[in-house]
Design an enzyme around this catalytic site. Sequence first.
Site, PDB file in Angstrom:
ATOM      1  N   GLU A   1      -6.371  -5.156 -11.584  1.00  0.00           N
ATOM      2  CA  GLU A   1      -5.919  -4.281 -10.497  1.00  0.00           C
ATOM      3  C   GLU A   1      -4.606  -3.584 -10.848  1.00  0.00           C
ATOM      4  O   GLU A   1      -4.404  -2.427 -10.504  1.00  0.00           O
ATOM      5  CB  GLU A   1      -5.781  -5.131  -9.218  1.00  0.00           C
ATOM      6  CG  GLU A   1      -5.107  -4.462  -8.039  1.00  0.00           C
ATOM      7  CD  GLU A   1      -5.975  -3.420  -7.347  1.00  0.00           C
ATOM      8  OE1 GLU A   1      -6.877  -2.880  -7.993  1.00  0.00           O
ATOM      9  OE2 GLU A   1      -5.703  -3.136  -6.172  1.00  0.00           O
TER      10      GLU A   1
ATOM     11  N   SER B   1      -6.287  -2.526   3.295  1.00  0.00           N
ATOM     12  CA  SER B   1      -6.631  -1.105   3.172  1.00  0.00           C
ATOM     13  C   SER B   1      -8.141  -0.924   3.328  1.00  0.00           C
ATOM     14  O   SER B   1      -8.926  -1.782   2.902  1.00  0.00           O
ATOM     15  CB  SER B   1      -6.250  -0.571   1.792  1.00  0.00           C
ATOM     16  OG  SER B   1      -4.954  -0.943   1.446  1.00  0.00           O
TER      17      SER B   1
ATOM     18  N   GLY C   1      -8.790  -8.897   1.175  1.00  0.00           N
ATOM     19  CA  GLY C   1      -8.090  -9.658   2.206  1.00  0.00           C
ATOM     20  C   GLY C   1      -7.184 -10.709   1.595  1.00  0.00           C
ATOM     21  O   GLY C   1      -7.523 -11.904   1.578  1.00  0.00           O
TER      22      GLY C   1
HETATM   23  C1  LIG Z   1      -0.275   0.983  -0.324  1.00  0.00           C
HETATM   24  C2  LIG Z   1      -0.496  -0.481  -0.073  1.00  0.00           C
HETATM   25  C3  LIG Z   1      -1.783  -0.983  -0.011  1.00  0.00           C
HETATM   26  C4  LIG Z   1      -1.992  -2.340   0.253  1.00  0.00           C
HETATM   27  N1  LIG Z   1      -3.276  -2.791   0.344  1.00  0.00           N
HETATM   28  C5  LIG Z   1      -3.490  -4.101   0.565  1.00  0.00           C
HETATM   29  C6  LIG Z   1      -4.832  -4.607   0.687  1.00  0.00           C
HETATM   30  O1  LIG Z   1      -5.809  -3.851   0.628  1.00  0.00           O
HETATM   31  N2  LIG Z   1      -5.006  -5.939   0.879  1.00  0.00           N
HETATM   32  C7  LIG Z   1      -3.957  -6.805   0.950  1.00  0.00           C
HETATM   33  O2  LIG Z   1      -4.191  -7.999   1.073  1.00  0.00           O
HETATM   34  N3  LIG Z   1      -2.666  -6.360   0.883  1.00  0.00           N
HETATM   35  C8  LIG Z   1      -2.424  -5.031   0.691  1.00  0.00           C
HETATM   36  N4  LIG Z   1      -1.133  -4.560   0.636  1.00  0.00           N
HETATM   37  C9  LIG Z   1      -0.044  -5.476   0.872  1.00  0.00           C
HETATM   38  C10 LIG Z   1       0.771  -5.794  -0.372  1.00  0.00           C
HETATM   39  O3  LIG Z   1       0.052  -6.603  -1.259  1.00  0.00           O
HETATM   40  C11 LIG Z   1       2.063  -6.454   0.124  1.00  0.00           C
HETATM   41  O4  LIG Z   1       2.759  -5.478   0.867  1.00  0.00           O
HETATM   42  C12 LIG Z   1       2.913  -6.940  -1.016  1.00  0.00           C
HETATM   43  O5  LIG Z   1       2.325  -8.057  -1.613  1.00  0.00           O
HETATM   44  C13 LIG Z   1       4.337  -7.291  -0.534  1.00  0.00           C
HETATM   45  O6  LIG Z   1       4.286  -8.192   0.519  1.00  0.00           O
HETATM   46  P1  LIG Z   1       5.091  -7.938   1.874  1.00  0.00           P
HETATM   47  O7  LIG Z   1       4.719  -6.583   2.390  1.00  0.00           O
HETATM   48  O8  LIG Z   1       4.862  -9.100   2.765  1.00  0.00           O
HETATM   49  O9  LIG Z   1       6.604  -7.823   1.450  1.00  0.00           O
HETATM   50  P2  LIG Z   1       7.583  -9.046   1.116  1.00  0.00           P
HETATM   51  O10 LIG Z   1       6.866 -10.084   0.350  1.00  0.00           O
HETATM   52  O11 LIG Z   1       8.250  -9.449   2.384  1.00  0.00           O
HETATM   53  O12 LIG Z   1       8.604  -8.343   0.168  1.00  0.00           O
HETATM   54  C14 LIG Z   1       9.493  -7.343   0.676  1.00  0.00           C
HETATM   55  C15 LIG Z   1      10.428  -6.967  -0.445  1.00  0.00           C
HETATM   56  O13 LIG Z   1      11.228  -8.089  -0.792  1.00  0.00           O
HETATM   57  C16 LIG Z   1      11.491  -8.107  -2.186  1.00  0.00           C
HETATM   58  N5  LIG Z   1      11.046  -9.380  -2.771  1.00  0.00           N
HETATM   59  C17 LIG Z   1      10.073 -10.193  -2.303  1.00  0.00           C
HETATM   60  N6  LIG Z   1       9.956 -11.270  -3.088  1.00  0.00           N
HETATM   61  C18 LIG Z   1      10.845 -11.138  -4.082  1.00  0.00           C
HETATM   62  C19 LIG Z   1      11.205 -11.912  -5.212  1.00  0.00           C
HETATM   63  N7  LIG Z   1      10.579 -13.084  -5.493  1.00  0.00           N
HETATM   64  N8  LIG Z   1      12.165 -11.443  -6.036  1.00  0.00           N
HETATM   65  C20 LIG Z   1      12.810 -10.263  -5.773  1.00  0.00           C
HETATM   66  N9  LIG Z   1      12.510  -9.488  -4.713  1.00  0.00           N
HETATM   67  C21 LIG Z   1      11.572  -9.914  -3.884  1.00  0.00           C
HETATM   68  C22 LIG Z   1      10.749  -6.925  -2.763  1.00  0.00           C
HETATM   69  O14 LIG Z   1      11.630  -5.826  -2.856  1.00  0.00           O
HETATM   70  C23 LIG Z   1       9.735  -6.575  -1.732  1.00  0.00           C
HETATM   71  O15 LIG Z   1       9.414  -5.202  -1.780  1.00  0.00           O
HETATM   72  C24 LIG Z   1      -0.896  -3.212   0.422  1.00  0.00           C
HETATM   73  C25 LIG Z   1       0.412  -2.696   0.361  1.00  0.00           C
HETATM   74  C26 LIG Z   1       0.611  -1.363   0.138  1.00  0.00           C
HETATM   75  C27 LIG Z   1       2.020  -0.834   0.113  1.00  0.00           C
END
Ligand SMILES: Cc1cc2nc3c(=O)[nH]c(=O)nc-3n(C[C@H](O)[C@H](O)[C@H](O)COP(=O)(O)OP(=O)(O)OC[C@H]3O[C@@H](n4cnc5c(N)ncnc54)[C@H](O)[C@@H]3O)c2cc1C
Length: 381
Positions: A247, A164, A130
């Site tokens: 991880e 997940s 989480g």
């Molecule tokens: C298959 C999968 C499993 C997951 N499982 C879990 C889970 O079990 N538990 C959990 O807590 N989370 C989980 N997540 C969430 C994952 O950790 C987040 O999706 C990830 O940290 C990105 O955060 P966000 O989705 O809010 O995207 P954002 O933070 O909004 O980012 C979107 C995009 O913006 C760009 N970006 C963001 N910041 C920067 C920067 N500083 N510099 C350049 N580009 C940037 C990147 O291209 C990024 O892909 C999972 C995600 C996936 C895809």
Amino acid sequence: MEFDLHEDDAAFRRDLEAFLHEALPEDWEARSADGPGSEAQAAFSREFCARLAERGWLTPHWPREHGGGDASAWRHALLGELLWSVGEPRGPQYMNVNWIGPAIMQYGSEEQKALHLPRISAGDVLWCQGFSEPEAGSDLVALRTLALRDGDDYVVNGTKIWTSYVNHADYCFLLVRSDPESTRHRGISVLLVPMDTPGIEVREIPSVVGERYFHEVFLRDVRVPVSCRLGPEHEGWGVVSYALQYERVGAARYARAARTLDALAERARSRGQLGDPTVQEKLGEARAQCEAARVLTWRVIDQRAHDLPPSADTNVARVAGTRAEQAVARLALELFGTEALSHGSFADSQFRLAMTAGVAVGATEVQLNLVAQRFLGLPRE
Ligand SMILES: Cc1cc2nc3c(=O)[nH]c(=O)nc-3n(C[C@H](O)[C@H](O)[C@H](O)COP(=O)(O)OP(=O)(O)OC[C@H]3O[C@@H](n4cnc5c(N)ncnc54)[C@H](O)[C@@H]3O)c2cc1C
């Protein structure tokens, strides 16, 4: 760095291959296509992990006192490679053995170790992670889920997202802000929360990744005993940074990509396409990317086996793994079009995994930022 496996590791790999041949059902490929969140796969993974544990193969690299076999980090890496190459039959439990268990070993109280580690090493418990929140993904330190002290409990309120496997989880490794006055890296704590605690509501987010994969988790006045906190209060960022180093190279996704690539080459051969130099070149390029990811990951494992501190090599390996996965998925589409993507087909789950690989566990851009800062010494902005 040694590139050859020790004879006992090579023998271990042969034994594990023989075990997998016997333990995986014939329809495993199709079954695993639904993703580890599906009912069928979650049930299978519990059974499978218990069988691995009986042989001492679930946590071979853990110390004996915690249910391991004192094997080297290499043994664990080989295990992960082989299991990922066949679609990761451990399901969510790969997280337990890769980083949740090690974090509890490193930071847990004696009671926490006694409660959690035997269950993890027996393959008897499912965990979820989480961390992410609607406004805190890449910028995880923006997290706002609040845990306020009330006597011997924390009272937790907030929302987690993209969690997940939570529908099957017994526990959540939960990141909270324990100091309401704090910002960014300070004032964060980790709580080990039983998922049947009152006040936790889980809603599925349908997604392309797989059935019952992503969820939102709503926490409303959830009372968590202070004894469930992992590590020092307000210093959870150190715990999470430690866990994430494990991880990021914990999932040998490149091994799965390489296996898909074998299937692509086989299909190209059966269609008479393999004589085409362009096809050969593309297959060769994708193979090189899988191999590069493997060698870069092995470099991290080698450092771990020598008890060296984690470095930006972990981020480099993660980026290479993601790119290998994406290269193989693109090639499947290029060579065979949508035929490669029909549900349950050889490249379908590869494609879905590849699409999200560059976001999970820190987006590729974030990994590259870390490489720029830690490896190349470039300024932050
Ligand atoms: C298959 C999968 C499993 C997951 N499982 C879990 C889970 O079990 N538990 C959990 O807590 N989370 C989980 N997540 C969430 C994952 O950790 C987040 O999706 C990830 O940290 C990105 O955060 P966000 O989705 O809010 O995207 P954002 O933070 O909004 O980012 C979107 C995009 O913006 C760009 N970006 C963001 N910041 C920067 C920067 N500083 N510099 C350049 N580009 C940037 C990147 O291209 C990024 O892909 C999972 C995600 C996936 C895809």
